[in-house]
Structure formats: structure tokens, C-alpha cells
Design an enzyme around this catalytic site. Structure first.
Site, PDB file in Angstrom:
ATOM      1  N   GLU A 165       1.905   4.008  -3.911  1.00  0.00           N
ATOM      2  CA  GLU A 165       1.656   2.571  -3.726  1.00  0.00           C
ATOM      3  C   GLU A 165       2.925   1.737  -3.643  1.00  0.00           C
ATOM      4  O   GLU A 165       3.169   0.858  -4.501  1.00  0.00           O
ATOM      5  CB  GLU A 165       0.798   2.033  -4.885  1.00  0.00           C
ATOM      6  CG  GLU A 165      -0.569   2.650  -4.993  1.00  0.00           C
ATOM      7  CD  GLU A 165      -1.350   2.150  -6.212  1.00  0.00           C
ATOM      8  OE1 GLU A 165      -0.742   1.627  -7.150  1.00  0.00           O
ATOM      9  OE2 GLU A 165      -2.573   2.283  -6.225  1.00  0.00           O
ATOM     10  N   GLU A 356      -6.758   8.087  -5.497  1.00  0.00           N
ATOM     11  CA  GLU A 356      -7.188   7.446  -6.750  1.00  0.00           C
ATOM     12  C   GLU A 356      -8.436   6.628  -6.474  1.00  0.00           C
ATOM     13  O   GLU A 356      -8.509   5.919  -5.466  1.00  0.00           O
ATOM     14  CB  GLU A 356      -6.139   6.453  -7.280  1.00  0.00           C
ATOM     15  CG  GLU A 356      -4.916   7.073  -7.855  1.00  0.00           C
ATOM     16  CD  GLU A 356      -3.919   6.021  -8.350  1.00  0.00           C
ATOM     17  OE1 GLU A 356      -4.323   4.872  -8.652  1.00  0.00           O
ATOM     18  OE2 GLU A 356      -2.728   6.356  -8.407  1.00  0.00           O
TER      19      GLU A 356
END
Ligand code: IFM
Length: 449
Positions: A165, A356
Site C-alpha cells: 500500500e 487483505e
């Protein structure tokens, strides 16, 4: 329940070093920016820190056993750069590498494939003090570490993700300051951080492939996820547009500002906007390094925005009062796992993982000594059904990883948001599988029949 995935689909769970390990500087490790930031008064809810966390530094074998008993095919964990390269200058701490070797071996011994994230925000504090992600030297130093790690783990790890991320590093670590190292920069500064993260991906991916040509290398991205209000062609097109649109929110928190240059060698079209000058500041040599298409892509998806067509463009549909939310206040929107994944795959047609997905609950140990989390079971049933629709719709979906295996240190929110399939008692380190763990275990087993 309509949850079906293609043969060979990988089930798993994920974690990250600063969130579970504790003991960051044991055995010669170095402090990361999180070790410093979390000890700065006022930065973490309830004054908590990651000093001990789940003590996975010592209890990693229990975690591997929990993943194996779940029936997981893969366990994604991150390797702390600061633990292995305390000053970020290539003076290796062998004990750090050996620790991750033990974690990988423990997974393999139990039939779980280790999946390694090379950077889940564990920037050595010393590297931050030399400029952190504002300077390209950090990207070079990171690539050196990534190559060394791949050499060390060669033959044990088949799938790596370079960065987790980068959008959060850009907009939080160096944007609003809500993540370590807590810098607050303007858009130009944040854009430089983005470029250096992209350079880090390009350099690290090449270094990992050079060290272990047989492994697969990807990157994990997050950003704005949109889904249509209805299945009308107009709404479907509107949601596709909104997810990637420069005007739909902060462009630095989109997938396309990270991934377009990496996949295609250029920034999204921003002619006539304030971003044009920034995009033009990236040199051809930098773009050449950045242009390094991953062999797999991971998306972290928790929620999305409902979009409908309006006035030839789109508009976001407001959430009604009392909209279902997690304990972090995030909206519960399973549709994101269907539509956003399709839109992303259209744009980036690489083998796709949901790296995720999960929800934060205020889980407690009940009087019967168990952890009952019906909200998580309901969430997972809805999200996985949506994801299986994306798979049926043609996305080359390779796996789904629950965030997280165990409850853990949720960055500036500390320990109250519990994301795990397994409850962690932070006083003792005791792990208690929640009801959702057993539910998911049955689902995984049934998917193999
Ligand atoms: O805990 C984080 C993880 O480290 C990165 N993705 C989102 C999770 C939940 O906030």
C-alpha cells in the site's frame, strides 16, 4: 452460500512485522520509524506501542500452526527491513535474516507456503533521518535489502510483494502525518514520495528476480474502490470512471497513480490539471526504472463507494444514516470485492490476489472462554460471495488472504480494533481462535471437496 473459486485458488491469511512481532531491536535489529513514532506522546490511541504486540518474534511457530490448522495454503508476512539492515546501509544483521528463515521453514514444515511482503512500512529510522522516502537513495537501499532477502530465502518463498500500500505511505506517513514517521508534506512532497516508492518497486523487483529468477514478484495496492448502484450499463460505466478519476478524491490514494507508471510507463492523463507539472517532473530515466510490470498484483480491499450515473458523469451515492460499519467506522460494502476487482483487472490484467480483506470488531472473550464474532462471519460470507462473482466474471483470481491471522497492533489506532481470525490476549500472548476461524476452516475444507 454461493462461494466458489477456481481450482487451485489459494486461501490464506496475512500479517505484518511491526503489527505482530514485537522486540524490534532484539538480537541486533534496528529501530524502524514505527518504533520511534509509537513512543511519541499523542501519536497512538491509548498511548500504546508495538514493543511486544503478539510477540510473534518468539511465538511465530504458534502462528504457523494456526495458519496450517485453518487449512491456509499461504501465509503472508512481512520481513522487517530494520531488523535485517538496522541502519538501512547494507550492514546486515544476520540474526534478522535467520529469524525470517525460521518463520518460512516453520510454514513450509506445516504445508503452508510463505508469501513475503518486503516492505510493510518498516523503514529503518536511520534511513528516515537521511531523508526517508523523499530521497531516491532510500529506494536504492531498499532494493539492496530486497535482493539480499530473496537470495537468503531462495527456494523457500515463491511469491514476493515488494511494497504494501504505497498509497498509505504517501498520504499518511508523509501526507497528513497520521502514520510514522509523521511528516506533513504538501502535494509536491507527497508526489516525490510516490515516485520514490515506485522506484523502490522497480529496483527491488529487478533485484529479487536477479537473486531468484524462479519466484514471482508483485506489489500490493490499495485505493478508491467503486461499485455501481445498479447493473445498468450507465451505472457500471460511472463506477468504473469514478474509481480512477482524478477528480473523485485524492489522486494519490488511487490505484492508477501508483500502477499506471509501473504497468505502462506513464502517469494517468492529467493535462490541464495541477498534477501535470508534477508528472512532467519525473525524468525518462526514472520512468524507465519505474516501468516494471509486476507478475502478480495484490489488492487490499475493505470497503468501497456506491456510484451512479449523473449528468453525463457520475456521483457518489451517500450512505444512509445508520449504514453498517465496522468498529473503525469503515462502511460494510461487499460489492467492492466484485466490481472494483473487475475494473482493476480490466486495467491491470495480471494474476490477481486479494492480499487483505477483513473487518475490525470489538471482540471480547465471552464467559465461556470463547470469542464469538458473528459479525465477522457475516462480513466474510458477504464479501466472499461477492468475490466469487468477480472470479466467475473472468478475473484471473489466484487467492484471497484474510486480514489478519491474529489480532494485532493497528498502527495509530493501537490494539482496540481487532482484525484477527484469532484473538490475541496481549497480556499473555495467548491465542484463541474465534468462531470465524472455525467457520472459515469449514469453508476452506468444503471448497476442496
Ligand atoms: O492493518 C492494516 C494493514 O497493515 C494494511 N492494510 C490495512 C490494514 C487494516 O487497517
Amino acid at each position: 452460500m454461493d462461494i466458489k473459486f477456481p481450482r487451485g485458488f489459494l486461501w490464506g491469511a496475512a500479517s505484518a512485522a511491526p503489527q505482530i512481532e514485537g522486540y524490534a531491536t532484539a538480537d541486533g535489529g534496528g529501530a524502524s520509524v514505527w518504533d520511534i513514532y509509537s513512543h511519541t506522546p499523542g501519536k497512538i490511541d491509548f498511548g500504546e506501542n508495538g514493543d511486544v504486540a503478539c510477540d510473534s518474534y518468539h511465538r511465530y511457530a504458534e502462528d504457523a500452526a494456526l495458519a496450517a490448522n485453518l487449512g491456509a495454503d499461504v501465509y503472508r508476512f512481512s520481513v522487517s527491513w530494520a531488523r535485517c539492515d538496522p541502519l538501512g546501509d547494507g550492514n546486515w544483521n544476520e540474526a534478522g535474516f535467520e529469524y525470517y528463515g525460521r518463520v518460512a521453514d516453520e510454514c513450509l514444515r506445516r504445508g503452508v507456503q510463505p508469501v513475503v511482503t518486503l516492505y510493510h512500512w518498516e523503514l529503518p529510522q536511520a534511513a528516515e533521518e537521511r531523508g526517508g522516502w523523499l530521497v531516491p537513495e532510500t529506494a536504492e537501499a531498499f532494493a539492496r535489502f530486497a535482493g539480499r532477502m530473496a537470495e537468503y530465502l531462495r527456494g523457500r518463498v515463491k511469491l514476493y510483494f515488494t511494497l504494501n500500500e504505497p498509497q498509505c505511505t504517501v498520504t499518511m506517513s508523509y501526507g497528513d502525518g497520521s502514520h510514522a514517521p509523521g511528516r506533513v508534506l504538501d502535494k509536491a512532497g507527497q508526489f516525490r514520495v510516490l515516485v520514490n516508492q515506485q522506484l523502490a518497486h522497480g529496483l527491488a523487483m529487478r533485484a529479487v528476480k536477479a537473486a531468484d529468477p524462479d519466484c514471482t514478484v508483485g506489489i500490493v495496492s490499495t485505493g478508491r474502490h467503486c461499485f455501481p448502484d445498479s447493473e445498468s450499463p450507465e451505472d457500471i460505466a460511472a463506477a468504473r470512471l469514478a474509481g480512477f478519476d482524478l477528480a473523485g478524491g485524492d489522486p494519490l490514494f488511487t490505484h492508477n497513480w501508483l500502477l499506471d507508471p509501473i504497468f505502462y510507463g506513464s502517469y494517468p492523463d492529467c493535462e490541464g490539471t495541477e498534477w501535470a507539472e508534477l508528472a512532467a517532473s519525473v525524468t525518462p530515466r526514472e520512468l524507465e526504472i519505474i516501468h516494471c510490470p509486476p507478475e502478480a498484483i495484490g489488492y487490499n480491499i475493505y470497503h468501497g463507494k456506491r456510484v451512479r450515473a449523473a449528468g453525463g458523469g457520475y456521483e457518489f451515492v451517500p450512505e444512509y444514516p445508520g449504514f453498517p460499519r465496522t468498529s473503525l467506522g469503515w462502511p460494510i460494502t461487499p460489492e467492492a470485492l466484485d466490481w472494483s476487482v473487475r475494473y482493476l483487472y480490466e486495467r491491470y490484467p495480471a494474476p490477481t490476489y486479494i492480499a487483505e480483506n477483513g473487518l475490525a470488531c470489538a471482540d471480547v472473550v465471552s464467559l465461556d472462554g470463547r470469542v464469538h464474532d458473528p459479525q465477522r462471519i457475516d462480513f466474510l460470507a458477504r464479501y466472499l460471495a461477492a468475490l466469487s462473482r468477480a472470479a466467475a466474471g473472468g478475473v484471473d483470481l489466484r487467492g484471497w488472504l484474510h486480514w489478519s491471522l491474529t489480532d494485532n497492533f493497528e498502527w495509530s489506532n493501537g490494539y482496540y480494533p481487532r482484525f484477527g481470525l484469532v484473538y490475541c490476549d496481549y497480556r499473555t500472548g495467548e491465542r484463541i481462535p474465534k468462531d470465524s476461524y472455525y467457520w472459515l476452516r469449514e469453508l476452506i475444507a468444503a471448497s476442496r471437496e
